[in-house]
Design a protein around this motif. Structure first.
Motif, PDB file in Angstrom:
ATOM      1  N   ALA A  36      84.780 -32.070 -35.545  1.00  0.00           N
ATOM      2  CA  ALA A  36      84.044 -31.206 -34.981  1.00  0.00           C
ATOM      3  C   ALA A  36      84.774 -30.953 -33.598  1.00  0.00           C
ATOM      4  CB  ALA A  36      82.505 -31.938 -34.347  1.00  0.00           C
ATOM      5  N   ALA A  37      84.336 -29.668 -33.120  1.00  0.00           N
ATOM      6  CA  ALA A  37      85.411 -29.474 -31.927  1.00  0.00           C
ATOM      7  C   ALA A  37      84.566 -28.558 -30.939  1.00  0.00           C
ATOM      8  CB  ALA A  37      86.647 -28.850 -32.115  1.00  0.00           C
ATOM      9  N   ASP A  38      84.724 -28.301 -29.711  1.00  0.00           N
ATOM     10  CA  ASP A  38      83.755 -27.621 -28.934  1.00  0.00           C
ATOM     11  C   ASP A  38      85.239 -26.579 -28.332  1.00  0.00           C
ATOM     12  OD1 ASP A  38      81.325 -28.088 -28.892  1.00  0.00           O
ATOM     13  OD2 ASP A  38      81.617 -29.389 -27.094  1.00  0.00           O
ATOM     14  N   ALA A  39      84.821 -25.301 -28.568  1.00  0.00           N
ATOM     15  CA  ALA A  39      86.008 -24.398 -28.091  1.00  0.00           C
ATOM     16  C   ALA A  39      85.590 -23.675 -26.899  1.00  0.00           C
ATOM     17  CB  ALA A  39      86.350 -22.971 -29.033  1.00  0.00           C
ATOM     18  N   PHE A  40      86.390 -23.698 -25.607  1.00  0.00           N
ATOM     19  CA  PHE A  40      86.197 -23.154 -24.271  1.00  0.00           C
ATOM     20  C   PHE A  40      87.054 -22.160 -24.176  1.00  0.00           C
ATOM     21  CE2 PHE A  40      84.921 -27.449 -24.487  1.00  0.00           C
ATOM     22  CZ  PHE A  40      83.870 -27.799 -23.652  1.00  0.00           C
ATOM     23  N   GLY A  41      86.478 -20.774 -23.513  1.00  0.00           N
ATOM     24  CA  GLY A  41      87.465 -19.687 -23.164  1.00  0.00           C
ATOM     25  C   GLY A  41      87.811 -18.804 -24.223  1.00  0.00           C
ATOM     26  N   ARG A  42      88.928 -17.828 -24.131  1.00  0.00           N
ATOM     27  CA  ARG A  42      89.267 -16.860 -25.053  1.00  0.00           C
ATOM     28  C   ARG A  42      90.254 -17.301 -25.849  1.00  0.00           C
ATOM     29  NH1 ARG A  42      90.973 -11.851 -21.698  1.00  0.00           N
ATOM     30  NH2 ARG A  42      92.487 -13.434 -21.141  1.00  0.00           N
ATOM     31  N   VAL A  43      90.090 -16.866 -27.166  1.00  0.00           N
ATOM     32  CA  VAL A  43      91.234 -17.554 -28.192  1.00  0.00           C
ATOM     33  C   VAL A  43      92.582 -16.920 -27.861  1.00  0.00           C
ATOM     34  CG1 VAL A  43      90.442 -15.766 -29.641  1.00  0.00           C
ATOM     35  CG2 VAL A  43      91.553 -17.701 -30.561  1.00  0.00           C
ATOM     36  N   ASP A  95      94.203 -16.659 -25.112  1.00  0.00           N
ATOM     37  CA  ASP A  95      94.651 -17.532 -24.055  1.00  0.00           C
ATOM     38  C   ASP A  95      95.639 -18.390 -24.656  1.00  0.00           C
ATOM     39  OD1 ASP A  95      93.958 -15.698 -21.939  1.00  0.00           O
ATOM     40  OD2 ASP A  95      92.273 -16.829 -21.419  1.00  0.00           O
ATOM     41  N   PRO A  96      96.593 -19.126 -23.757  1.00  0.00           N
ATOM     42  CA  PRO A  96      97.249 -20.345 -24.442  1.00  0.00           C
ATOM     43  C   PRO A  96      96.578 -21.287 -24.524  1.00  0.00           C
ATOM     44  CG  PRO A  96      97.876 -19.775 -22.223  1.00  0.00           C
ATOM     45  CD  PRO A  96      97.007 -18.763 -22.478  1.00  0.00           C
ATOM     46  N   CYS A  97      96.567 -22.197 -25.819  1.00  0.00           N
ATOM     47  CA  CYS A  97      95.635 -23.257 -26.161  1.00  0.00           C
ATOM     48  C   CYS A  97      96.150 -24.516 -25.957  1.00  0.00           C
ATOM     49  CB  CYS A  97      95.790 -23.097 -27.797  1.00  0.00           C
ATOM     50  SG  CYS A  97      94.544 -24.257 -28.487  1.00  0.00           S
ATOM     51  N   PHE A 157      90.428 -26.448 -17.230  1.00  0.00           N
ATOM     52  CA  PHE A 157      91.671 -25.842 -18.106  1.00  0.00           C
ATOM     53  C   PHE A 157      91.212 -24.296 -18.609  1.00  0.00           C
ATOM     54  CE2 PHE A 157      92.895 -30.325 -19.538  1.00  0.00           C
ATOM     55  CZ  PHE A 157      93.606 -30.511 -18.390  1.00  0.00           C
ATOM     56  N   ALA A 158      90.013 -24.016 -18.791  1.00  0.00           N
ATOM     57  CA  ALA A 158      89.604 -22.750 -19.557  1.00  0.00           C
ATOM     58  C   ALA A 158      89.500 -22.060 -17.947  1.00  0.00           C
ATOM     59  CB  ALA A 158      88.158 -22.878 -19.983  1.00  0.00           C
ATOM     60  N   GLN A 159      88.783 -22.707 -17.056  1.00  0.00           N
ATOM     61  CA  GLN A 159      88.972 -21.830 -15.613  1.00  0.00           C
ATOM     62  C   GLN A 159      90.335 -21.228 -15.113  1.00  0.00           C
ATOM     63  OE1 GLN A 159      86.437 -20.470 -14.005  1.00  0.00           O
ATOM     64  NE2 GLN A 159      84.485 -21.695 -14.414  1.00  0.00           N
ATOM     65  N   SER A 160      91.132 -21.899 -15.662  1.00  0.00           N
ATOM     66  CA  SER A 160      92.610 -21.594 -15.266  1.00  0.00           C
ATOM     67  C   SER A 160      93.529 -20.808 -16.158  1.00  0.00           C
ATOM     68  CB  SER A 160      93.625 -23.097 -15.007  1.00  0.00           C
ATOM     69  OG  SER A 160      92.970 -23.864 -13.986  1.00  0.00           O
ATOM     70  N   GLY A 161      92.637 -20.252 -17.125  1.00  0.00           N
ATOM     71  CA  GLY A 161      93.276 -19.399 -18.140  1.00  0.00           C
ATOM     72  C   GLY A 161      93.774 -19.735 -19.447  1.00  0.00           C
ATOM     73  N   TYR A 162      93.381 -21.054 -19.859  1.00  0.00           N
ATOM     74  CA  TYR A 162      93.531 -21.573 -21.169  1.00  0.00           C
ATOM     75  C   TYR A 162      92.285 -21.585 -22.176  1.00  0.00           C
ATOM     76  CZ  TYR A 162      97.760 -23.315 -19.115  1.00  0.00           C
ATOM     77  OH  TYR A 162      99.089 -23.381 -18.211  1.00  0.00           O
ATOM     78  N   TYR A 163      92.728 -21.568 -23.304  1.00  0.00           N
ATOM     79  CA  TYR A 163      91.672 -21.678 -24.537  1.00  0.00           C
ATOM     80  C   TYR A 163      91.862 -22.938 -24.669  1.00  0.00           C
ATOM     81  CZ  TYR A 163      89.607 -21.048 -29.056  1.00  0.00           C
ATOM     82  OH  TYR A 163      89.129 -21.311 -30.506  1.00  0.00           O
ATOM     83  N   VAL A 164      90.583 -23.932 -24.983  1.00  0.00           N
ATOM     84  CA  VAL A 164      90.737 -25.226 -25.126  1.00  0.00           C
ATOM     85  C   VAL A 164      89.917 -25.541 -26.323  1.00  0.00           C
ATOM     86  CG1 VAL A 164      90.147 -27.469 -23.831  1.00  0.00           C
ATOM     87  CG2 VAL A 164      90.787 -25.330 -22.615  1.00  0.00           C
ATOM     88  N   LEU A 165      90.492 -26.558 -26.946  1.00  0.00           N
ATOM     89  CA  LEU A 165      89.551 -27.033 -28.315  1.00  0.00           C
ATOM     90  C   LEU A 165      89.481 -28.431 -28.029  1.00  0.00           C
ATOM     91  CD1 LEU A 165      91.742 -25.395 -31.115  1.00  0.00           C
ATOM     92  CD2 LEU A 165      89.450 -24.990 -30.412  1.00  0.00           C
ATOM     93  N   ALA A 186     100.049 -24.369 -29.423  1.00  0.00           N
ATOM     94  CA  ALA A 186      99.098 -25.466 -28.565  1.00  0.00           C
ATOM     95  C   ALA A 186      99.690 -26.381 -27.934  1.00  0.00           C
ATOM     96  CB  ALA A 186      98.188 -25.703 -29.500  1.00  0.00           C
ATOM     97  N   VAL A 187      99.199 -26.818 -27.029  1.00  0.00           N
ATOM     98  CA  VAL A 187      99.919 -28.049 -26.210  1.00  0.00           C
ATOM     99  C   VAL A 187      98.700 -29.191 -26.535  1.00  0.00           C
ATOM    100  CG1 VAL A 187      99.910 -29.083 -23.931  1.00  0.00           C
ATOM    101  CG2 VAL A 187     100.913 -26.838 -24.306  1.00  0.00           C
TER     102      VAL A 187
END
Length: 288
Positions: free
Chosen positions: A21-28, A30-32, A53-61, A97-98
């Motif tokens: 299970a994961a939560d995805a934040f932000g726009r796909v 963007d860098p992940c 991280f999402a506020q800073s322009g990243y797509y976060v899983l 992804a990082v």
């Protein structure tokens, strides 16, 4: 006021086809950034970090590990299984992804990346884990996890155990623990992980997990940042120096006022250190 970050549920398949299970934040687009929590934690431990991280322009899983939270329980909790999950996530996540991993999440990411013949990640961030960790510190963490094996009568009872284990952490509402607990038999509250996971902790160590981490570190071919707590019971200056001997180009940051759970203790300083590291990375590879 920061813009609202869109969040959605995203299920992935791990090793052996287990559901992660994961939560995805932000726009796909963007860098992940992939967030892997420590043992006993759920993806909600990363909530403030993921939003920053999402506020800073990243797509976060942000993931629940196998046997934790809403991910599937398993018969295999070896380090091979956790590292296999990282490989599977890397194949399903956006390119380059990082990976940011705390405790066993970081151990699994390090082993997966260091043993892979092909780059799995753009970079790695390890949270308070290194190849040389004192057994006494690890035993203290294991003892805390064992202490709640019989469950709790209330959220406040669980919060009291956390306060005893982390006396220097600022006091928080017991309600903050709700996502880390599940309701079991008789209405008692239990930590949101499979007891078999914790039972395997010593076995993972005895199977040579730390030696394997040391070998894997030498095989890391991407930038690496170690973020550790100034009050960590498992990472000291000698352990940091040893990591930098194995990987001279790695970077390290010690967060003042933080223990083993760095993001939970000082999320602001943790997020700033990671974002500063990411800002200095080479440009992303073009998408195929």
């Amino acid at each position: 006021m920061p813009a609202t970050i869109p969040v959605r549920r995203a299920d992935f398949r791990g090793a052996g086809d287990i559901v992660l299970a994961a939560d995805a934040f932000g726009r796909v687009e963007d860098p992940c950034i992939v967030l892997l929590p420590g043992g006993g934690q759920t993806r909600f431990a990363w909530r403030r970090s993921a939003e920053a991280f999402a506020q800073s322009g990243y797509y976060v899983l942000s993931f629940d590990l196998r046997g934790h939270g809403e991910s599937g329980w398993a018969t295999d909790y070896s380090i091979d299984a956790f590292a296999g999950d990282v490989v599977c996530i890397a194949r399903q996540a956006p390119v380059d992804a990082v990976f940011v991993g705390a405790s066993i999440g970081g151990i699994a990411a390090l082993i997966a990346a260091g043993e892979s013949r092909e780059p799995l990640a753009r970079a790695l961030v390890l949270i308070d884990v290194v190849p040389r960790m004192p057994e006494a510190g690890l035993d203290r963490i294991r003892a805390f996890m064992s202490a709640g094996a019989d469950g709790f009568a209330s959220l406040e009872e669980a919060a009291a155990l956390v306060r005893a284990h982390l006396p220097d952490r600022p006091s928080r509402s017991a309600l903050a623990l709700r996502n880390n607990l599940r309701t079991g038999k008789g209405g008692r509250l239990f930590w949101h992980w499979d007891p078999a996971f914790h039972a395997g902790s010593k076995r993972r160590a005895e199977a040579g997990m730390l030696r394997r981490m040391e070998t894997a570190t030498r095989g890391i071919g991407v930038p690496l940042l170690l973020v550790c707590g100034e009050r960590s019971e498992v990472v000291d200056e000698r352990a940091i120096a040893h990591l930098l001997q194995l990987l001279p180009d790695a970077k390290s940051v010690r967060v003042a006022g933080a223990g083993h759970m760095v993001a939970g203790d000082r999320n602001d300083a943790f997020a700033a250190a990671v974002l500063d590291f990411l800002a200095g990375l080479p440009r992303r590879a073009a998408r195929p």
